[in-house]
Design a protein around this motif. Structure first.
Motif, PDB file in Angstrom:
ATOM      1  N   VAL A 275       0.873  -1.180   0.000  1.00 58.71           N
ATOM      2  CA  VAL A 275       0.000   0.000   0.000  1.00 58.71           C
ATOM      3  C   VAL A 275       0.904   1.222   0.000  1.00 58.71           C
ATOM      4  CG1 VAL A 275      -1.854   1.212   1.202  1.00 58.71           C
ATOM      5  CG2 VAL A 275      -1.745  -1.291   1.298  1.00 58.71           C
ATOM      6  N   ASN A 276       0.804   2.010  -1.072  1.00 58.63           N
ATOM      7  CA  ASN A 276       1.706   3.150  -1.231  1.00 58.63           C
ATOM      8  C   ASN A 276       1.011   4.290  -1.977  1.00 58.63           C
ATOM      9  OD1 ASN A 276       1.703   2.228  -3.878  1.00 58.63           O
ATOM     10  ND2 ASN A 276       3.697   1.234  -3.719  1.00 58.63           N
ATOM     11  N   ILE A 277       1.788   5.247  -2.422  1.00 60.57           N
ATOM     12  CA  ILE A 277       1.252   6.432  -3.096  1.00 60.57           C
ATOM     13  C   ILE A 277       0.506   6.077  -4.383  1.00 60.57           C
ATOM     14  CG2 ILE A 277       3.362   6.967  -4.397  1.00 60.57           C
ATOM     15  CD1 ILE A 277       1.023   9.501  -2.650  1.00 60.57           C
ATOM     16  N   GLN A 278       0.878   5.000  -5.033  1.00 57.44           N
ATOM     17  CA  GLN A 278       0.178   4.590  -6.250  1.00 57.44           C
ATOM     18  C   GLN A 278      -1.270   4.217  -5.953  1.00 57.44           C
ATOM     19  OE1 GLN A 278       2.876   1.528  -7.495  1.00 57.44           O
ATOM     20  NE2 GLN A 278       4.062   2.931  -8.760  1.00 57.44           N
ATOM     21  N   ASP A 279      -1.491   3.533  -4.845  1.00 59.11           N
ATOM     22  CA  ASP A 279      -2.850   3.181  -4.458  1.00 59.11           C
ATOM     23  C   ASP A 279      -3.661   4.427  -4.136  1.00 59.11           C
ATOM     24  OD1 ASP A 279      -2.502   0.214  -4.442  1.00 59.11           O
ATOM     25  OD2 ASP A 279      -1.034   0.725  -2.911  1.00 59.11           O
ATOM     26  N   LEU A 280      -3.052   5.359  -3.417  1.00 63.67           N
ATOM     27  CA  LEU A 280      -3.738   6.603  -3.085  1.00 63.67           C
ATOM     28  C   LEU A 280      -4.054   7.418  -4.345  1.00 63.67           C
ATOM     29  CD1 LEU A 280      -4.820   8.099  -0.670  1.00 63.67           C
ATOM     30  CD2 LEU A 280      -2.618   9.248  -0.457  1.00 63.67           C
ATOM     31  N   ALA A 281      -3.162   7.391  -5.321  1.00 61.60           N
ATOM     32  CA  ALA A 281      -3.394   8.106  -6.584  1.00 61.60           C
ATOM     33  C   ALA A 281      -4.564   7.502  -7.356  1.00 61.60           C
ATOM     34  CB  ALA A 281      -2.135   8.097  -7.432  1.00 61.60           C
ATOM     35  N   ILE A 282      -4.694   6.187  -7.321  1.00 61.75           N
ATOM     36  CA  ILE A 282      -5.813   5.531  -8.002  1.00 61.75           C
ATOM     37  C   ILE A 282      -7.128   5.920  -7.342  1.00 61.75           C
ATOM     38  CG2 ILE A 282      -6.901   3.297  -8.469  1.00 61.75           C
ATOM     39  CD1 ILE A 282      -4.050   2.167  -8.863  1.00 61.75           C
ATOM     40  N   VAL A 283      -7.149   5.919  -6.012  1.00 61.65           N
ATOM     41  CA  VAL A 283      -8.354   6.326  -5.295  1.00 61.65           C
ATOM     42  C   VAL A 283      -8.681   7.786  -5.635  1.00 61.65           C
ATOM     43  CG1 VAL A 283      -9.336   6.798  -3.015  1.00 61.65           C
ATOM     44  CG2 VAL A 283      -8.081   4.675  -3.406  1.00 61.65           C
ATOM     45  N   GLY A 284      -7.694   8.654  -5.578  1.00 60.56           N
ATOM     46  CA  GLY A 284      -7.921  10.072  -5.871  1.00 60.56           C
ATOM     47  C   GLY A 284      -8.358  10.327  -7.301  1.00 60.56           C
TER      48      GLY A 284
END
Length: 70
Positions: free
Chosen positions: A45-54
């Motif tokens: 779980v990293n910034i890539q996951d947060l970017a997908i959510v955003g």
């Protein structure tokens, strides 16, 4: 063509919203195959996951796929 959208970490509500962002944030830095916050399924779980959510915030399956015809 059908484009699959991602980012729904909390599956029960079928919408990408603050619940999903909170789940990713709460599991941020975690690793393993059982973390719901790992929305791109790369084992962490990293910034890539947060970017997908955003990037897909407030998207629902009805909105994303409602007009798609096979």
């Amino acid at each position: 063509p059908l484009e699959l959208k991602g980012g729904n970490a909390y599956y029960a509500d079928n919408v990408i919203n603050t619940g999903d962002a909170s789940l990713v944030g709460g599991q941020y830095g975690g690793t393993g195959s059982t973390l719901d916050g790992d929305v791109n399924f790369d084992g962490r779980v990293n910034i890539q996951d947060l970017a997908i959510v955003g990037g897909n915030f407030y998207l629902t399956s009805a909105g994303a796929y409602g007009s798609w015809v096979p």
